[in-house]
Design an enzyme around this catalytic site. Structure first.
Site, PDB file in Angstrom:
ATOM      1  N   GLU A  27      -0.772  -8.603   5.286  1.00 54.31           N
ATOM      2  CA  GLU A  27      -0.387  -8.748   6.692  1.00 54.31           C
ATOM      3  C   GLU A  27      -1.571  -8.731   7.648  1.00 54.31           C
ATOM      4  O   GLU A  27      -1.436  -9.135   8.805  1.00 54.31           O
ATOM      5  CB  GLU A  27       0.632  -7.666   7.083  1.00 54.31           C
ATOM      6  CG  GLU A  27       0.082  -6.255   7.237  1.00 54.31           C
ATOM      7  CD  GLU A  27      -0.157  -5.515   5.934  1.00 54.31           C
ATOM      8  OE1 GLU A  27      -0.588  -4.348   5.995  1.00 54.31           O
ATOM      9  OE2 GLU A  27       0.079  -6.092   4.845  1.00 54.31           O
ATOM     10  N   HIS A  75      -3.160  -5.386   1.604  1.00 55.77           N
ATOM     11  CA  HIS A  75      -2.575  -5.644   2.921  1.00 55.77           C
ATOM     12  C   HIS A  75      -2.623  -7.120   3.314  1.00 55.77           C
ATOM     13  O   HIS A  75      -3.448  -7.515   4.133  1.00 55.77           O
ATOM     14  CB  HIS A  75      -3.343  -4.854   3.984  1.00 55.77           C
ATOM     15  CG  HIS A  75      -3.185  -3.379   3.905  1.00 55.77           C
ATOM     16  ND1 HIS A  75      -2.220  -2.687   4.599  1.00 55.77           N
ATOM     17  CD2 HIS A  75      -3.880  -2.450   3.212  1.00 55.77           C
ATOM     18  CE1 HIS A  75      -2.325  -1.400   4.340  1.00 55.77           C
ATOM     19  NE2 HIS A  75      -3.323  -1.226   3.497  1.00 55.77           N
ATOM     20  N   CYS A 133       0.839  -1.203   0.000  1.00 58.28           N
ATOM     21  CA  CYS A 133       0.000   0.000   0.000  1.00 58.28           C
ATOM     22  C   CYS A 133       0.876   1.256   0.000  1.00 58.28           C
ATOM     23  O   CYS A 133       1.481   1.588  -1.012  1.00 58.28           O
ATOM     24  CB  CYS A 133      -0.984  -0.047   1.172  1.00 58.28           C
ATOM     25  SG  CYS A 133      -2.414   1.021   0.971  1.00 58.28           S
TER      26      CYS A 133
END
Length: 197
Positions: free
Chosen positions: A175, A173, A78
């Site tokens: 994560e 994202h 991002c």
């Protein structure tokens, strides 16, 4: 293998947790001298313009740009992808990037946070199953230069994941979704590169 996470702003803790779960030794990077201790770096999501200002204020922006040019493996998600792009479209006045990635990236390409969305993506380099991706005020890769290649696109053809030599970038994202394959893929790049100053 010591991997850094740029810890100036954004969701660096989530990246550190994923990397540790995959067996990497993790360093939180805030100062230029800390770059000497790592073999790879993750630049997290957050606010790219704030991250840019902080990177310059902490004196880490130029040493990091030099490290990227020297071959340091870096994964940007991002805002991190924006930080790595050679060209930033719709940046705020005075916004700079570290560069190194032969791409042009448009900030906030999908609109405000209320327009965040989720979708499944085919990512051939990661195999099956598809990647469940979350886009939060996400950028999009508007153009991919000759040195880079798209590795995932939306159904409308817009590029949302790219790689180039030791660089990896995603608009979304992984994560925060429990999707660790991108981090694992990045750690393989780090191990293969064997980067040392």
């Amino acid at each position: 293998m010591s991997v850094g996470v740029l810890a100036l702003q954004g969701d660096f803790r989530e990246h550190a947790e994923v990397l540790r779960s995959l067996g990497a030794e993790v360093e939180l990077i805030r100062r230029p001298e800390e770059l000497d201790r790592i073999s790879g770096l993750v630049i997290p999501g957050g606010e790219s313009s704030v991250m840019d200002k902080l990177a310059r204020a902490f004196g880490v922006a130029e040493p990091l740009a030099e490290a990227v040019r020297a071959g340091l493996p870096v994964y940007g998600t991002c805002a991190g992808l924006i930080m790595l792009a050679d060209t930033v479209i719709d940046g705020i006045e005075g916004q700079q990037s570290i560069g190194g990635f032969d791409i042009a990236v448009r900030r906030n390409a999908f609109g405000s946070q209320t327009l965040s969305f989720e979708t499944d993506l085919d990512v051939p380099v990661l195999g099956e199953p598809p990647v469940h991706a979350i886009f939060i005020r996400a950028p999009v890769v508007e153009s991919v230069g000759t040195r880079a290649r798209a590795i995932a696109t939306l159904s409308d053809g817009r590029c949302v994941a790219v790689e180039q030599d030791n660089l990896l970038g995603t608009s979304f994202h992984p994560e925060i979704t429990g999707e660790h394959r991108f981090h694992d893929y990045f750690l393989q790049k780090v191990a293969t590169a064997g980067f040392r100053y």
